[in-house]
Write an enzyme that holds these catalytic residues in place. Structure first.
Site, short mmCIF file in Angstrom:
data_model
loop_
_atom_site.label_atom_id
_atom_site.label_comp_id
_atom_site.label_asym_id
_atom_site.label_seq_id
_atom_site.Cartn_x
_atom_site.Cartn_y
_atom_site.Cartn_z
N HIS A 458 -4.66 -4.50 -1.66
CA HIS A 458 -5.12 -5.36 -0.24
C HIS A 458 -5.96 -6.90 -0.71
O HIS A 458 -5.75 -7.73 -0.09
CB HIS A 458 -5.98 -4.40 0.88
CG HIS A 458 -5.08 -3.61 1.48
ND1 HIS A 458 -5.02 -2.32 1.14
CD2 HIS A 458 -4.31 -3.92 2.52
CE1 HIS A 458 -3.85 -1.73 1.97
NE2 HIS A 458 -3.65 -2.77 2.70
N GLU A 700 6.56 3.52 6.97
CA GLU A 700 5.87 3.21 5.66
C GLU A 700 5.96 4.39 4.95
O GLU A 700 5.47 4.46 3.68
CB GLU A 700 4.25 2.91 5.81
CG GLU A 700 3.99 1.83 6.74
CD GLU A 700 2.60 1.28 6.66
OE1 GLU A 700 2.17 0.38 6.11
OE2 GLU A 700 1.88 2.07 7.53
N ASP A 724 3.36 0.25 1.59
CA ASP A 724 3.37 1.71 1.18
C ASP A 724 4.67 2.42 1.02
O ASP A 724 4.54 3.62 0.45
CB ASP A 724 2.34 1.93 2.77
CG ASP A 724 1.20 1.94 2.59
OD1 ASP A 724 0.53 2.12 1.59
OD2 ASP A 724 0.51 1.15 3.68
N CYS A 771 7.12 -6.13 7.19
CA CYS A 771 6.20 -6.88 7.22
C CYS A 771 5.33 -6.56 5.83
O CYS A 771 4.27 -7.13 5.78
CB CYS A 771 5.25 -6.81 8.27
SG CYS A 771 4.70 -4.91 8.41
C1 PEP Z 1 2.72 -2.29 4.13
O1 PEP Z 1 2.30 -1.04 3.78
O2 PEP Z 1 3.84 -2.64 3.87
C2 PEP Z 1 1.88 -3.08 5.09
C3 PEP Z 1 2.41 -4.18 5.37
O3 PEP Z 1 0.58 -2.44 5.44
P1 PEP Z 1 -0.55 -2.77 4.50
O4 PEP Z 1 -0.16 -3.68 3.34
O5 PEP Z 1 -1.66 -3.47 5.46
O6 PEP Z 1 -0.90 -1.30 4.20
MG MG Z 2 0.96 -0.26 4.97
#
Ligand code: PEP
Ligand code: MG
Length: 854
Positions: A458, A700, A724, A771
């Site tokens: 993150h 995910e 994920d 996303c």
């Molecule tokens: C993902 O897992 O691709 C996602 C967009 O969520 P995050 O990166 O916030 O876990």
């Molecule tokens: Mg995610």
């Protein structure tokens, strides 16, 4: 351990001598000063009752030694003895030893576990060193204050001489293992650096051991006393034979200034260039800025009574211990035990008597405030490290200061204090938490280089959203770069070059300029829609984490927000944001969007995003644990509050809701029932809600992708979280640089899951988007479009690039490429195929379309 009572005519004298004795013997010596009368106008004198109470307080079945200064002190001690029951009296020894020297010698001997008679003997010999110094003939048993040569000490003892072979000597980690080993035994262990003559030092003190300055090739002598002296020496001998736990690879890594973390991916070229993992595109040149502990203001006066101040410091130390243990567990899970072991040294600092004892004594005896006392102790110990010759060891002062600052932050309740940097340049850190990264100002921080971390962690995502070039997983060598040294961070190649020559700086600046020019060209047409050459519209939206990101998203041409990571409203605070606070935050994002869509993802914490006020019990595999929607369903009160806030905003704006990490239809149905409950609650409270709130899920986990067709009946849309989905499909943890090589979202296995999701969604006419970070990679855009994805949501700086990539493709060739990609056998092969296709498109050749079918 026996107890010791010090009786003086003056309370100040008794306390001063006790402080000195504790300093020598250690803070856990059972020692009670007693002096003066409890009368304001006649403070000098002695009181038998006070002496008796002091004996009670230090009582030990091993006995109590009483030392007295003169005259009535002796009488009061005798009277106190008379007041005690006979069976106790027999185990109390009034000793004629010199008061100051005797107390010091007794404290050390008591701490070594000697018997009452032996301690008294040591105390009686307390004048020996002074006599010897002044040329008086008085060989002294009190020589045991320091480590005697083997054979001289009374009581069971053992010793060993060892050659230290580690390239960096007894630096922090080996020293920590040494102290941990010595501390396991019922023995007092002292160590002397025979090569330099430094010491003896208490082997239970990391600061004492490490500041002996033991380097490679030095000889040390370890002497132990006590019941398990031999066992302690044997264990230390075995540890030395094992090079104090430094394995070969680590030792040679340490020798070149890379203390071992992230060894699997970190690579240091002959010219000093460090290789890691590209985490955010762009090239930056600037001076190295090491993350500094936060500035904390320390009150000059104590806030409470000495006992309260001490209790507050103890609580802060404990809170820090919990924090460091959690970090250690995370690093051990993300990297490895060796990398995590550095935190053992940090934990040992929290127990180190060199820090604790002086702080305790100036608080309890000196009436100082806890903050001041702790800061002084930390500064003194950091100064000890800084005074060493060895440059590596000198730098450990920063570790002491970092841990010290963490305790101060806990003590002074400044939980939001974040590491800070001063001036502009390239930020260098072991790792950054999402909260740390979120607080960075791109105007100050031009680049990021971290020892740990993976490209879809993150913090890396945040770096991308801030548009700061970043390289992660560089290994600890990056931490050795001197403050202010010029570095080049290459976020394309994943390298960091310290001290570049002018030609390299010129080349880096040229590449930075080319990157910026290409970005500027894409941005110039960012407002245009993203339509493929053959007229298929792809919605390109932005991933945002903070209200402030919306402006950047709109400037970048985003057609809305495809993923609002609401957890960033929850991170970095002590308590849950209220419904009103959340509503205001979501409104402040929805309003500037001016009618564009906003997909709000419900709180997605757990994994690498823990929240202090929403604790999750320790989990061996947090990414497989109580995370995402699972945590939301475990805490429906939290989820319902958030849903109410979302519904209120959705009454006025085109807001949709999306649940993270959905695995089963059953959990989705419970979550949808909570939406209905939240709707009734808002209405019941007189609030407005939309007639229909679109509900989607993030895909995910492979289970959701495989069952997309089943989910399609219950959801309005799908959004694929490839970050994920990739880690779960390829069993490669997203923040772990050691397995980052496995975790490429363009792996054919992940692409097949995306395709299955798209097919499942299409069975009911549901929209499917991506996303995850791969949506922001122009190389991936034609493949995703070819697989059936019609919405792409990326970090704001990537939006113009993504739109351009859409405009450069056409559905036919995108499908052909996707069809080929899912049949390839590796992510590298997919990237190569995508690269070739991009080159062909650039050359104006378009292939006929084929629908993916494999
Ligand atoms: C993902 O897992 O691709 C996602 C967009 O969520 P995050 O990166 O916030 O876990
Ligand atoms: Mg995610």
């Amino acid at each position: 351990m026996i107890g010791i009572v010090l009786v003086s005519h003056s309370a100040k004298v008794a306390e001063g001598v006790a402080e000195l004795a504790r300093e020598m013997g250690g803070a856990d010596v059972r020692l009670e000063p007693v002096g003066g009368l409890d009368m304001p106008d006649r403070p000098m004198g002695t009181d038998a009752v006070l002496v008796m109470r002091a004996i009670d307080r230090v009582w030990s079945d091993d006995g109590v030694l009483v030392l007295m200064d003169l005259g009535s002190a002796v009488l009061s001690a005798e009277m106190a003895l008379d007041m005690l029951p006979t069976d106790r009296r027999e185990r109390i020894l009034l000793c004629e030893a010199p008061f100051v020297e005797g107390a010091v010698a007794a404290a050390v001997a008591a701490r070594l576990g000697k018997s009452l008679a032996e301690v008294a003997e040591e105390a009686r010999g307390g004048l020996g060193p002074k006599a010897a110094h002044l040329g008086m003939p008085a060989p002294s048993p009190a020589d045991s204050v320091s480590a005697p040569d083997a054979g001289e000490a009374a009581g069971p003892h053992a010793s060993v001489r060892l050659l230290v072979e580690n390239p960096l000597g007894l630096h922090a980690r080996p020293a920590a293992r040494f102290v941990q080993t010595a501390g396991r035994f019922d023995a007092d262990v002292r160590v002397t650096n025979r090569t330099t003559g430094a010491g003896p030092a208490n082997a239970r003190s990391l600061n004492a051991v490490a500041t002996l300055g033991v380097r490679q090739g030095h000889q040390i002598e370890v002497v132990a006393w006590g019941p398990e002296a031999q066992a302690a020496i044997d264990a230390i001998g075995a540890l030395a034979a094992d090079r104090f736990g430094d394995d070969e690879g680590q030792s040679s890594a340490a020798a070149r200034g890379d203390a071992g973390a992230a060894e699997a991916t970190a690579f240091v070229a002959v010219d000093g260039t460090l290789s890691g993992l590209p985490a955010s595109p762009g090239v930056a040149v600037g001076p190295a800025l090491h993350v500094r502990p936060p500035d904390i203001e320390i009150p000059s006066a104590p806030a409470g009574e000495p006992k309260e101040e001490w209790a507050a410091l103890e609580a802060a130390i404990e809170a820090t211990r919990v924090e460091i243990s959690t970090t250690r567990a995370t690093v051990a899970a993300r990297a490895d035990e060796q990398s995590a072991a550095i935190f053992d040294a940090h934990l040992l600092f929290l127990e180190d008597e060199e820090l604790i004892a002086p702080a305790r004594s100036v608080i309890l005896d000196g009436g100082r405030g806890a903050g001041q006392a702790w800061k002084e102790a930390v500064d003194r110990v950091a100064g000890m490290w800084r005074a060493l010759d060895d440059p590596y060891l000198r730098e450990r002062a920063a570790d002491v200061e970092a841990v010290g600052a963490q305790v101060l932050a806990n003590l002074l309740g400044d939980a939001s204090a974040r590491p800070s940097v001063t001036g502009g340049g390239v930020l260098i850190a072991a790792d950054l938490t999402p909260a740390d990264t979120a607080g960075l100002d791109p105007a100050i921080v031009v680049g990021i280089a971290t020892a740990l971390g993976g490209p879809t962690s993150h913090s890396a995502i945040l770096a991308r959203s801030l548009g700061i070039p970043a390289v992660v997983g560089l290994g600890r060598g990056v931490l050795e770069i001197a403050e202010g040294a010029v570095v080049i961070v290459d976020g394309e190649r994943g390298t960091v070059r310290p001290d570049p020559d002018p030609a390299h700086v010129a080349e880096a600046e040229r590449r930075a300029a080319t990157f910026q020019a290409s970005e500027a060209a894409a941005r110039a047409e960012a407002a245009r829609p993203a339509t493929t050459r053959d007229g298929t519209s792809i919605e390109v939206l932005a991933n945002v984490g903070l209200p402030a990101d919306v402006e950047a998203a709109l400037d970048a041409g985003a057609e809305g927000v495809g993923l609002l990571r609401t957890e960033f409203l929850f991170i970095g605070r002590d308590a849950m944001p209220s419904e009103q606070e959340q509503e205001a935050a979501y409104r402040s994002i929805a309003e500037p969007l001016g009618g564009r869509p906003l997909i709000v993802r419900t709180l997605d914490v757990g994994g690498d995003k823990p929240l202090p006020y929403l604790p999750v019990p320790a989990e061996a595999n947090p990414f497989l644990g109580l995370r995402g929607l699972r945590l939301g369903l475990a805490r429906p009160d939290v989820l319902r509050t958030q849903l109410r806030a979302i519904l209120r905003v959705a009454a006025d704006h085109p807001v949709k809701v999306m649940f993270p990490m959905v695995t089963s239809l059953a959990e989705l149905r419970v979550a949808k029932a909570l939406v209905e409950e939240a709707r009734h609650e808002v209405e019941g409270a007189g609030g407005r809600v939309p007639s229909n709130l679109e509900v989607g899920i993030m895909v995910e986990v492979p289970a959701a992708a495989l069952a997309a067709e089943v989910f399609a009946a219950d959801v309005d849309f799908f959004s694929i979280g490839t970050n994920d989905l990739t880690q779960y499909t390829l069993a490669a943890e997203r923040g772990n640089e050691r397995v980052a090589g496995f975790a490429d979202a363009l792996h054919p296995a992940v692409l097949r899951l995306i395709w299955m999701t798209a097919r499942g969604a299409a069975s009911r006419g549901r929209m499917v988007g991506v996303c995850g970070e791969i949506a922001g990679d122009p190389l991936a855009v034609p493949i995703l479009v070819g697989l059936g994805v019609r919405e792409l949501s990326a970090a704001p700086p990537a939006v113009p690039r993504v739109k351009r990539a859409v405009r450069e493709t056409d559905l036919g060739s995108a499908r052909a490429l996707a069809d080929r990609a899912i049949r390839l056998d590796s992510a590298e092969a997919v990237r190569a195929a995508a690269g070739e296709a991009a080159a062909r498109v650039a050359g104006g050749h378009v292939e006929p379309g084929v629908t993916p079918s494999g």
